[in-house]
Enzyme design. Structure first.
Site, PDB file in Angstrom:
ATOM      1  N   LYS A  77     -45.004  -7.907 -13.991  1.00  0.00           N
ATOM      2  CA  LYS A  77     -44.687  -9.068 -13.171  1.00  0.00           C
ATOM      3  C   LYS A  77     -45.977  -9.751 -12.725  1.00  0.00           C
ATOM      4  CE  LYS A  77     -40.211  -8.438 -13.246  1.00  0.00           C
ATOM      5  NZ  LYS A  77     -40.245  -7.594 -14.443  1.00  0.00           N
ATOM      6  N   ASP A  78     -45.887 -11.057 -12.489  1.00  0.00           N
ATOM      7  CA  ASP A  78     -47.050 -11.858 -12.127  1.00  0.00           C
ATOM      8  C   ASP A  78     -47.542 -11.540 -10.718  1.00  0.00           C
ATOM      9  OD1 ASP A  78     -47.019 -13.153 -14.554  1.00  0.00           O
ATOM     10  OD2 ASP A  78     -45.825 -14.834 -13.824  1.00  0.00           O
ATOM     11  N   LYS A  79     -48.779 -11.918 -10.470  1.00  0.00           N
ATOM     12  CA  LYS A  79     -49.386 -11.711  -9.157  1.00  0.00           C
ATOM     13  C   LYS A  79     -48.980 -12.795  -8.172  1.00  0.00           C
ATOM     14  CE  LYS A  79     -53.904 -10.974  -6.959  1.00  0.00           C
ATOM     15  NZ  LYS A  79     -55.344 -10.729  -7.216  1.00  0.00           N
TER      16      LYS A  79
END
Length: 356
Positions: A83-85
């Site tokens: 998952k993205d930051k």
């Protein structure tokens, strides 16, 4: 055509419909992602599953914390996807049960909150998820609900183009160029993981080119003899040998699949194979040059479900579900008609790791 990834080189499915413009990811909470697991923990077993909500943290940062601070060997940590930051995300992890008492150390990791935990019989592995639910804010849109709904309705009818997103191609979209050199020269500096990722970027760009070519040929929502098609309901793949399968494609029951070139993937035949060969020929590539890598097939489009648009003082909220391995940016570019989708993490999509 060069090997630098540029989103603008890929056509919109909804080119005839106006976009709403605007900006995304102004704040992390503007981009919310909830992982939908393939199964839930049973309540017994030697593996502890736990659901985390995180903001401003990549999946990798959590893995490193579990390794360095909790003491779990990295190979024993389970995760279904990355998952993205710059987002607010919910996703499941797993660790061996014997580390259960140390899980309280997660309180020391800023931006992370433990939501649930339970036992299960097996380690969580890459791809063990159905997909992701998204809740995304478009700030300062020029268009409104009607424009966004028109695009989403078309995507629900035709399927969302399954382009790989910018995350796959690195800063400046240059990773496919580096992957090309590795394929042609057969060697290079860097770790095996890095080499696999770079060649994966090249595979991904070739796939995107294939999607665009099928669109140009009027074959986006069609199948032809020799295609390998995917059944969206079950995930099964089969060789198209009956012209009557075209009707199922029009109903979005099945879709053509494109190649992630390698040594272990079903190869298309006839007209379908010729389309794939045309993409390779653009860059002077041959199928056998990918024999050192595993291969896979990926559908040209994915179904869109649970979609909704809501107007709010801060902008337009889009909610939708996409199957694993697909990118929200592929939907957002259709709705917004804007390519500057910034703040994207350059991470590989683990759901497709088998093709790299």
């Amino acid at each position: 055509m060069d090997l630098v990834f540029r989103p603008e080189r890929y056509p919109f499915l909804t080119q005839d419909l106006p976009g709403v413009g605007g900006e995304i990811r102004v704040e992390p909470e503007d981009f919310q992602v909830e992982e939908v697991p393939a199964y839930l923990p049973k309540g017994e077993g030697e593996h502890l599953y736990f659901l985390l909500e995180k903001e401003g943290r990549t999946t990798r940062e959590v893995l490193e914390f579990l390794r360095d601070e909790v003491g779990v060997p990295e190979k024993e940590i389970g995760v279904a996807g990355l998952k993205d930051k710059r987002a607010k995300t919910r996703q499941w992890f797993s660790i061996p049960r014997k580390y259960e008492d140390a899980l309280c150390l997660l309180e020391n990791l800023q931006g992370v909150r433990l939501l649930a935990a339970d036992l299960h019989t097996n380690k969580l592995r890459t791809g063990h998820l159905k997909g992701n639910r998204f809740h995304i804010l478009i700030r300062r849109p020029k268009g409104g609900v009607a424009e966004a709904e028109a695009v989403l309705k078309r995507l629900a009818e035709k399927g969302v183009p399954n382009y790989y997103g910018p995350q796959r191609f690195g800063l400046g979209g240059l990773n496919p160029v580096r992957g090309y050199k590795l394929v042609k020269e057969g060697k290079g500096r860097g770790s095996p993981w890095l080499k696999r990722f770079l060649i994966g970027s090249l595979q991904s760009l070739l796939f995107n080119d294939w999607v665009a070519l099928r669109m140009a040929l009027g074959l986006y929502d069609r199948v032809v003899l020799g295609d390998w098609a995917k059944k969206h309901a079950t995930g099964g793949e089969f060789l198209v040998e009956d012209p009557g399968e075209a009707e199922r494609a029009l109903r979005l029951e099945i879709s053509a699949t494109g190649p992630l070139f390698g040594k272990k993937y079903p190869e298309a035949q006839g007209e379908a194979r010729a389309i794939e060969d045309e993409v390779l020929a653009r860059y002077g590539l041959k199928r056998e040059e990918f024999r050192a890598r595993r291969g896979a097939r990926r559908p040209i489009r994915v179904p869109l479900a649970e979609w909704k648009v809501e107007e709010a003082p801060e902008g337009l909220w889009l909610s939708f579900f996409l199957p694993k391995g697909s990118y929200a940016t592929s939907l957002l570019r259709e709705v917004m008609k804007v390519e500057a989708l910034d703040h994207l993490e350059a991470e590989p999509a683990p759901e497709d790791a088998e093709g790299l």
